[in-house]
Design an enzyme around this catalytic site. Structure first.
Site: not given
Ligand code: GLY
Length: 401
Positions: A111, A171, A243, A247
């Site tokens: 990350d 992500d 999500r 992403w």
């Molecule tokens: N990247 C982790 C989330 O979106 O929760």
């Protein structure tokens, strides 16, 4: 009982307009100002508790979003005094990010882009910050250490080369721009080369035949061959974690920006279409897109997904033919209008966040996460909401990614 929205309903949903946009931005900047100085040298947790973030140290994967909010507030400040306050807070936080790299504090994961693009790349772009540049380049180097050559991907989590962690997650498409920035800044193409390999591998497997997306892809740890898709934070493996899908939307837009590979436009249309056809009436998705068709009793929303999708639509609109660009810009304006009307925090006494009703992770019998931040503000939702407002106010905005 809700039903997923249809195209006609979607087309007739109202779009945000000038004065309303300006008011929403002013309110968002006020929220950031009121959070300083409590969060000047400390960082909000990933999610609020009962609407309020508590301060902590620079440890989680999410702290860059708060500094990103500070930089967006700096760019949109109402007075010179405010601007000076945001600048000073942003610089302090950049130093914390540099320190984090120097002492190697919780950086053994992928990350680095989420952490270092909205904080340190932003500082470098906005102010020429040497500490921002140094920290972000160190973060890019750290991200390269996550590369698994046998499968040509960046390993998301866990100790490097751990056999049970031979995986990428969708992500990561938002971590990749840090590598492009590092190549541009240093002239060293090796960052870009790894970025392109990862994007290519991710794109090959992450979009399913029905245009929904896998959260995570596992590879054979020895050969790097595709093994299987799965979820961590979605309801179940084959459902579409909201999500993750967004992403995918923003990630494919940035992938196209950086590679100009025509097939990524096609992926963008597909993942966007799936998202837009799985929204409830108020345009804010349930946390998993399987909900919203009448079976959503008590399921929470994830407002952050709407904000992320809006940013992706606005980014991709820069590269699409006029008709498609107008379509996606219109969709972004509808999503943002819905967020302003029903989800934006308008009173600091109610919450110190920006967007209500986000969901970080919701445990089900079929996924591998634990409950956290269910129906709360989530710090990336706050950041992307402000980014979407900024993009709508200034289509020429130079993004931090
Ligand atoms: N990247 C982790 C989330 O979106 O929760």
């Amino acid at each position: 009982m809700n039903k997923w929205i249809d195209n006609a309903q979607l087309a007739s949903a109202p779009q945000v307009e000038g004065a309303e946009l300006q008011r929403a931005m002013q309110q968002a900047v006020r929220q950031v100002a009121q959070n300083l100085p409590a969060f000047e040298s400390s960082f909000p947790a990933a999610n609020s508790e009962h609407g309020f973030y508590t301060p902590g140290i620079n440890t989680d994967w999410t702290t860059g979003f708060w500094t990103g909010e500070v930089w967006l507030a700096y760019e949109n400040a109402q007075t010179p005094e405010q601007k000076a306050m945001f600048l000073s807070a942003g610089e302090k936080q950049v130093d914390s990010f540099l320190e984090r790299m120097n002492i190697h504090h919780y950086v053994d994961h992928h990350d680095m882009g989420f952490l270092y693009s909205p904080s340190c790349v932003a500082a470098y772009k906005l102010t020429g910050s040497p500490h921002g540049k140094e920290a972000a380049l160190k973060a890019a180097d750290q991200l390269l250490t996550r590369y698994r050559p046998e499968g040509e991907y960046l390993q998301a989590w866990g100790p490097m080369n751990a056999r049970d962690n031979s995986r990428l997650i969708i992500d990561c498409l938002l971590n990749i721009p840090l590598l492009y920035w590092a190549s541009e800044t240093t002239g060293d193409a090796s960052y870009r080369t790894i970025a392109e390999k990862h994007i290519h591998t991710a794109m090959k497997y992450i979009v399913r035949a029905d245009d929904s997306t896998w959260h995570t892809i596992f590879f054979d740890p020895d050969t790097g061959a595709f093994d299987h898709g799965a979820t961590c934070q979605g309801y179940q493996d084959a459902s579409a974690w909201a999500r993750g899908q967004t992403w995918g939307i923003y990630g494919t837009a940035i992938a196209y920006k950086n590679t100009r590979r025509a097939e990524y436009i096609d992926y963008f249309h597909r993942v966007s279409r799936y998202f837009l056809s799985h929204l409830p009436d108020d345009l804010c998705p349930y946390w998993d897109l399987m909900f919203g068709n009448g079976d959503e009793a008590d399921q929470p929303r994830d407002s952050s997904s709407a904000a992320i999708a809006a940013c992706g639509f606005l980014e991709m609109s820069k590269y699409l033919p006029a008709e498609d660009a107008a379509y996606y810009t219109g969709m972004a304006k509808r999503l943002v209008k819905a967020l302003i009307d029903h989800y934006q925090v308008k009173d600091f006494a109610i919450s110190n966040g920006q967007l209500l009703h986000g969901t970080y992770a919701k445990k089900t019998p079929y996924n591998t996460c634990k409950n956290s931040g269910v129906d709360e503000c989530v710090i990336w939702g706050d950041y992307y909401f402000m980014e979407a407002l900024t993009r709508l106010q200034n289509p020429e905005w130079d993004m931090y990614w």
